[in-house]
Design an enzyme around this catalytic site. Structure first.
Site, PDB file in Angstrom:
ATOM      1  N   GLU A   1       0.841  -1.212   0.000  1.00  0.00           N
ATOM      2  CA  GLU A   1       0.000   0.000   0.000  1.00  0.00           C
ATOM      3  C   GLU A   1       0.867   1.250   0.000  1.00  0.00           C
ATOM      4  O   GLU A   1       1.911   1.288   0.660  1.00  0.00           O
ATOM      5  CB  GLU A   1      -0.901  -0.039   1.237  1.00  0.00           C
ATOM      6  CG  GLU A   1      -2.290   0.485   1.018  1.00  0.00           C
ATOM      7  CD  GLU A   1      -3.100  -0.300  -0.009  1.00  0.00           C
ATOM      8  OE1 GLU A   1      -3.027   0.037  -1.213  1.00  0.00           O
ATOM      9  OE2 GLU A   1      -3.794  -1.238   0.393  1.00  0.00           O
TER      10      GLU A   1
ATOM     11  N   ASP B   1       2.840   2.433  -4.954  1.00  0.00           N
ATOM     12  CA  ASP B   1       2.859   2.620  -6.422  1.00  0.00           C
ATOM     13  C   ASP B   1       3.564   3.912  -6.822  1.00  0.00           C
ATOM     14  O   ASP B   1       4.368   3.923  -7.761  1.00  0.00           O
ATOM     15  CB  ASP B   1       1.456   2.495  -7.044  1.00  0.00           C
ATOM     16  CG  ASP B   1       0.394   3.400  -6.470  1.00  0.00           C
ATOM     17  OD1 ASP B   1       0.656   4.097  -5.462  1.00  0.00           O
ATOM     18  OD2 ASP B   1      -0.730   3.423  -7.039  1.00  0.00           O
TER      19      ASP B   1
ATOM     20  N   SER C   1     -25.997   9.968 -13.798  1.00  0.00           N
ATOM     21  CA  SER C   1     -25.626   8.970 -12.795  1.00  0.00           C
ATOM     22  C   SER C   1     -26.889   8.448 -12.131  1.00  0.00           C
ATOM     23  O   SER C   1     -27.638   9.217 -11.513  1.00  0.00           O
ATOM     24  CB  SER C   1     -24.713   9.597 -11.740  1.00  0.00           C
ATOM     25  OG  SER C   1     -24.785   8.849 -10.542  1.00  0.00           O
TER      26      SER C   1
ATOM     27  N   GLY D   1     -16.119   5.818  -2.197  1.00  0.00           N
ATOM     28  CA  GLY D   1     -15.309   6.291  -1.059  1.00  0.00           C
ATOM     29  C   GLY D   1     -14.941   5.182  -0.096  1.00  0.00           C
ATOM     30  O   GLY D   1     -14.667   5.427   1.077  1.00  0.00           O
TER      31      GLY D   1
ATOM     32  N   GLY E   1     -12.506   2.744  -0.747  1.00  0.00           N
ATOM     33  CA  GLY E   1     -11.177   2.181  -0.971  1.00  0.00           C
ATOM     34  C   GLY E   1     -11.127   1.069  -2.004  1.00  0.00           C
ATOM     35  O   GLY E   1     -10.106   0.399  -2.129  1.00  0.00           O
TER      36      GLY E   1
ATOM     37  N   SER F   1     -13.475   5.335  -8.344  1.00  0.00           N
ATOM     38  CA  SER F   1     -13.066   6.434  -9.223  1.00  0.00           C
ATOM     39  C   SER F   1     -12.284   5.911 -10.433  1.00  0.00           C
ATOM     40  O   SER F   1     -12.581   6.284 -11.568  1.00  0.00           O
ATOM     41  CB  SER F   1     -12.259   7.486  -8.454  1.00  0.00           C
ATOM     42  OG  SER F   1     -11.222   6.872  -7.758  1.00  0.00           O
TER      43      SER F   1
ATOM     44  N   GLU G   1      -7.385  11.851 -13.017  1.00  0.00           N
ATOM     45  CA  GLU G   1      -7.409  11.873 -11.543  1.00  0.00           C
ATOM     46  C   GLU G   1      -6.474  12.969 -11.012  1.00  0.00           C
ATOM     47  O   GLU G   1      -6.821  13.722 -10.110  1.00  0.00           O
ATOM     48  CB  GLU G   1      -6.986  10.487 -11.035  1.00  0.00           C
ATOM     49  CG  GLU G   1      -7.068  10.303  -9.538  1.00  0.00           C
ATOM     50  CD  GLU G   1      -8.479  10.019  -9.024  1.00  0.00           C
ATOM     51  OE1 GLU G   1      -9.273   9.379  -9.741  1.00  0.00           O
ATOM     52  OE2 GLU G   1      -8.767  10.467  -7.908  1.00  0.00           O
TER      53      GLU G   1
ATOM     54  N   ASP H   1      -4.340   1.565  -9.337  1.00  0.00           N
ATOM     55  CA  ASP H   1      -5.787   1.351  -9.473  1.00  0.00           C
ATOM     56  C   ASP H   1      -6.179   1.192 -10.942  1.00  0.00           C
ATOM     57  O   ASP H   1      -6.890   0.268 -11.321  1.00  0.00           O
ATOM     58  CB  ASP H   1      -6.566   2.531  -8.875  1.00  0.00           C
ATOM     59  CG  ASP H   1      -6.264   2.735  -7.404  1.00  0.00           C
ATOM     60  OD1 ASP H   1      -5.579   1.877  -6.817  1.00  0.00           O
ATOM     61  OD2 ASP H   1      -6.699   3.754  -6.850  1.00  0.00           O
TER      62      ASP H   1
HETATM   63  C1  GLA Z   1      -5.197   5.081  -3.765  1.00  0.00           C
HETATM   64  C2  GLA Z   1      -4.420   5.542  -5.006  1.00  0.00           C
HETATM   65  C3  GLA Z   1      -3.427   4.485  -5.479  1.00  0.00           C
HETATM   66  C4  GLA Z   1      -2.568   3.968  -4.340  1.00  0.00           C
HETATM   67  C5  GLA Z   1      -3.414   3.631  -3.115  1.00  0.00           C
HETATM   68  C6  GLA Z   1      -2.577   3.300  -1.915  1.00  0.00           C
HETATM   69  O1  GLA Z   1      -6.029   4.018  -4.096  1.00  0.00           O
HETATM   70  O2  GLA Z   1      -5.311   5.851  -6.051  1.00  0.00           O
HETATM   71  O3  GLA Z   1      -2.663   4.992  -6.530  1.00  0.00           O
HETATM   72  O4  GLA Z   1      -1.560   4.880  -4.020  1.00  0.00           O
HETATM   73  O5  GLA Z   1      -4.290   4.685  -2.749  1.00  0.00           O
HETATM   74  O6  GLA Z   1      -1.834   2.158  -2.138  1.00  0.00           O
END
Ligand code: GLA
Length: 376
Positions: free
Chosen positions: A24, A27, A58, A112, A114, A118, A150, A162
């Site tokens: 985590e 990236d 939407s 929202g 995680g 998005s 983004e 992502d």
């Molecule tokens: C968000 C970001 C990713 C990554 C994660 C944490 O999802 O969009 O690019 O940095 O947080 O790992």
């Protein structure tokens, strides 16, 4: 567009959310990550409308907005920017290719939480417009355009994980991705008797974007300090732990903690991925717990709700690993739970969480699915 209920689509796109098993906040630091696309998705219906107007509706928000293809600019409404940003970057690279279109979007991905609703939306918009107007975008272009949207329209300086997982996801596979050179390998998601259970805290602290961008800045500054003495170190995630430890006294304490987290998490992700591939699920799960400790104490992107759920998981027989997932400050924990204990675990967490925070927990079990694709 006046009646979206009878909307007849020329193109239907399904674009999944993603999970990340471990790795985590690595990236954007050139590290290793282990994400996958999931079976929950955004569905986007598109058709051309032979004008220069673009209509987006939407279903989840029951809201509509409109823009002219020749006048694309950042909006104050966050969800508009997922469309506007992608359109902007496609038009910049391929001027004149996109004309007016109508799009209806519906999502079964919790927003929202995680799981990257998005990136799912951005990649879905890119894929849909690519298909509708026969532009011929490559997967890499879709990934980078969605990421640029983004950064420049939504305002989160995210990494590439992502969008990569949403586009390149494969049923039953995790993606062992090196974010330094974007080389990757599909790894079978062989979790034996364990299921992946996500527990959505249903909190999304509004610090998320500003603190995310701040972490990225802290890491960039920290790397510069490392380079003062070791100029050959150009990738933060690859800096040896003993170099970070040696520099401890010259770094502000928070910077030291951030850097230590990054290099430890990178090593942990390699160990965990190797363990998984060797069938050692216990070590794999243990690394998830360790990852959470680092995210909470060194990187400071957790929150009391996430910490609480990971503590409950630690005490629960049948759970071999758990941690917060994604950017942090709310959203989900990811848990590896023995199938026989799944129901009891979900019940115990829901009850304990409600008692502690007076908030309903939203648990869901996910399967690993394919990346973004055209359904019709
Ligand atoms: C968000 C970001 C990713 C990554 C994660 C944490 O999802 O969009 O690019 O940095 O947080 O790992």
């Amino acid at each position: 567009m006046s009646n979206h209920k009878d909307f007849e689509a020329e193109v239907l796109i399904q674009s999944p959310g993603r999970i990340n098993l471990i790795g985590e906040h690595l990236d954007y630091n050139g590290g290793q990550v282990l994400p996958a696309a999931i079976n929950l998705k955004v569905k986007l219906h598109f058709r051309k409308n032979n004008s220069s107007t673009c209509n987006c509706y939407s279903k989840n928000f029951d809201a509509h907005f409109q823009f002219d293809i020749n006048k694309v600019e950042v909006s104050e409404q966050e969800w508009h920017n997922y469309f506007l940003g992608v359109v902007h970057f496609i038009c910049q690279a391929y001027p004149g290719k996109i004309q007016g279109f109508d799009c209806v979007v519906e999502s079964d991905l919790p927003i929202g939480s995680g799981v990257s609703s998005s990136a799912a939306l951005e990649c879905g918009v890119a894929k849909g417009l690519d298909t509708l107007f026969s532009i011929g975008l490559t997967d890499d272009e879709i990934i980078t355009m969605a990421r640029d949207a983004e950064h420049h329209y939504v305002g989160t300086k995210c990494g590439i994980m992502d969008q990569f997982a949403v586009v390149r996801g494969k049923k039953g596979k995790l993606i062992r991705l090196d974010c330094n050179d974007l080389s990757f390998q599909y790894v079978p998601a062989d979790l034996g008797p364990y299921s992946i259970v996500l527990l959505n805290t249903n909190v999304s602290h509004n610090l998320a974007t500003s603190e995310y961008n701040l972490r990225r800045q802290e890491c960039e500054n920290g790397l510069k300090s490392v380079q003062n003495k070791y100029p050959e170190q150009t990738i933060l995630a690859q800096v040896p732990v003993d170099i970070i430890q040696e520099l401890k006294s010259s770094l502000p304490p928070k910077t030291y903690n951030r850097l230590l987290y990054v290099v430890q998490e990178n090593n942990r992700t390699i160990t965990a991925s190797d363990a998984l591939q060797a069938g050692d699920l216990i070590t794999f799960g243990q690394k998830l717990f360790e990852s959470h400790d680092g995210l909470s104490n060194l990187y400071e992107v957790s929150c009391k709700e996430l910490d609480f759920l990971v503590e409950v998981a630690k005490e629960f027989d049948g759970v071999i690993g758990a941690r917060m997932m994604g950017g942090g400050f709310g959203g989900c924990t990811i848990n590896l739970v023995h199938k026989d204990s799944e129901e009891a675990f979900i019940a115990a967490c829901s009850e304990a969480y409600f008692k502690e925070f007076n908030i309903q927990l939203s648990p869901f079990t996910v399967a690993i699915g394919d990346g973004v694709k055209q359904a019709i």
